[in-house]
Scaffold this active site. Structure first.
Site, short mmCIF file in Angstrom:
data_model
loop_
_atom_site.label_atom_id
_atom_site.label_comp_id
_atom_site.label_asym_id
_atom_site.label_seq_id
_atom_site.Cartn_x
_atom_site.Cartn_y
_atom_site.Cartn_z
N TYR A 241 0.86 -1.00 0.04
CA TYR A 241 0.05 0.00 -0.12
C TYR A 241 0.90 1.33 0.06
O TYR A 241 0.71 2.22 -0.84
CB TYR A 241 -0.82 -0.02 1.04
CG TYR A 241 -1.90 1.11 1.52
CD1 TYR A 241 -2.94 1.46 0.82
CD2 TYR A 241 -1.38 2.24 2.39
CE1 TYR A 241 -3.97 2.30 0.96
CE2 TYR A 241 -2.37 3.20 2.42
CZ TYR A 241 -3.38 3.41 1.55
OH TYR A 241 -4.14 4.39 1.78
N LYS B 82 1.15 4.43 -2.76
CA LYS B 82 0.82 5.62 -2.22
C LYS B 82 2.24 6.71 -2.57
O LYS B 82 1.89 8.08 -2.73
CB LYS B 82 0.43 6.17 -0.73
CG LYS B 82 -0.86 5.13 -0.45
CD LYS B 82 -1.99 6.01 -1.42
CE LYS B 82 -3.41 5.19 -1.31
NZ LYS B 82 -4.50 5.72 -2.22
#
Length: 402
Positions: free
Chosen positions: A263, A267
């Protein structure tokens, strides 16, 4: 009466800056405030510590709380922006990915409330979209609901992403706002049908394909004297990207490095893309086309209530229940995105709630890393879509404007 998608947090009384104890959540890798108490009045002996240093430290604490938590904490930020500060958007056209629920719905609701003329919602579930439109109709009126246009699209399907972008270009003579919001949360590693890590394919590459194909229309809009704004949803959890991230190959990004790091890497890509775009597009002949990245804070959404339990069946309950009382609601989480989509005058910034520019991690400021990311992005999309897309117009053609 349509059921409200989320209950707004009741107004809270703002107390003086609290003392907070913070620890790192072992399941999400994020700093979490576990306890706050109000300081008692007491006499403090004079010290050699500068008042300016104390003031700066307290302001940094205030910004950290405002950037990450909801309710009264949001008022502690050194810079303020409220959803009601969104300007009138009459005549403008926008696109929001994932605009039917969560933060995306908070953004869409605000844009419609402030009179955007047409708003495209790109998502995968029509039933969820219809629920969102019903809420808009009930609360803002049928006229506002009629301005919503749903486009079914899974951002991991880059061929479909291109089709959607082409339809939007065909049906409009302007595009003022693009919110790249939709994304995969903290979940286990998985490959798409293209054989690409799903976090990177959805959170980053799908939005690059969408932006690249919409860019000519946005440039045209800017050339007519308008400011066009693009907002990429990132997160402070970009600091959890692997420290050896090089964006050197598909094998590298397909390596299972754990839910937090998967993740975080995607990002990180959102911030790097914004800064790359600023260098290669905004500062290279298109000063009125702006792209920025945002951090929403800890927000009560499906990602933090349900998706987190997939990789962490037990530990995820800390995120689901432990900090739920101080999470932002979806409207509070939408604040920095609305700011970047409607008010900001800069490009290449990383904006945290309410509207505080932050540097981000050292990797997020690395121009060479950004260049490698975008070269890898182009190569992967070109290779994976070559048979039925590149020969009729590469999905990445529009990004090469420099």
């Amino acid at each position: 009466m349509a059921q409200r998608l989320v209950a707004r947090r009741a107004n809270a009384t703002l107390l003086p800056a609290p003392h907070c104890t913070a620890r790192v959540n072992p399941f999400t890798g994020a700093a979490v405030v576990f306890a706050c108490h109000q300081p008692q009045a007491r006499t403090i002996k004079s010290t050699a510590v500068s008042k300016g240093v104390v003031s700066s430290t307290m302001q940094k604490l205030g910004d950290t709380l405002a950037e990450n938590f909801g309710g009264a904490f949001t008022k502690l930020g050194s810079r303020q922006f409220k959803l009601d500060d969104c300007p009138d958007l009459t005549g403008k056209v926008g696109v929001v990915t994932g605009g039917s629920q969560g933060i995306g719905f908070g953004v869409a609701y605000t844009l419609l409330k402030h009179n955007i003329s047409k708003l495209y919602i790109i998502s995968v579930n029509k039933e969820v979209f219809e629920g969102a439109r019903a809420v808009i109709s009930d609360e803002l009126g049928q006229d506002k609901a009629a301005r919503m246009v749903w486009m079914k699209c899974d951002l991991s399907d880059w061929r479909r992403v291109k089709e959607v972008a082409e339809m939007i270009k065909r049906d409009n003579d302007r595009l003022d706002i693009l919110v790249n919001n939709s994304g995969r949360g903290i979940m286990s590693a998985e490959l798409t049908s293209y054989g690409v890590d799903r976090h990177m394919a959805v959170n980053h590459m799908g939005h690059v394909v969408l932006t690249s194909h919409l860019l000519p229309l946005m440039q045209k809009t800017a050339e007519e004297g308008n400011i066009v704004r693009i907002s990429n949803q990132s997160s402070n959890l970009h600091t959890g990207a692997p420290k050896d991230t090089k964006f050197a190959s598909l094998d590298e990004i397909n390596q299972d490095v754990g839910p937090n790091a998967q993740y975080g890497r995607s990002k990180l890509a959102g911030i790097l893309y914004s800064r790359y775009f600023n260098r290669k597009v905004t500062q290279n002949g298109h000063p009125n086309v702006l792209m920025n990245a945002t951090h929403p804070g800890f927000v009560s959404t499906k990602q933090s209530r349900e998706d987190i339990l997939e990789p962490y069946p037990l530990g995820g309950y800390v995120m689901k229940y432990g900090i739920e009382p101080i999470k932002k609601d979806q409207f509070e989480g939408a604040v920095p995105t609305v700011f970047c989509a409607t008010k900001i005058k800069d490009s290449g910034q990383y904006i945290c709630p309410p509207c505080i520019p932050e540097e981000g991690s050292p990797m997020s400021q690395d121009d060479e890393l950004a260049d490698r990311l975008m070269e890898l992005t182009r190569n992967i999309i070109t290779e994976k879509t070559r048979m039925d897309s590149v020969e009729r117009g590469c999905p990445m053609d529009d990004v090469v404007v420099h």
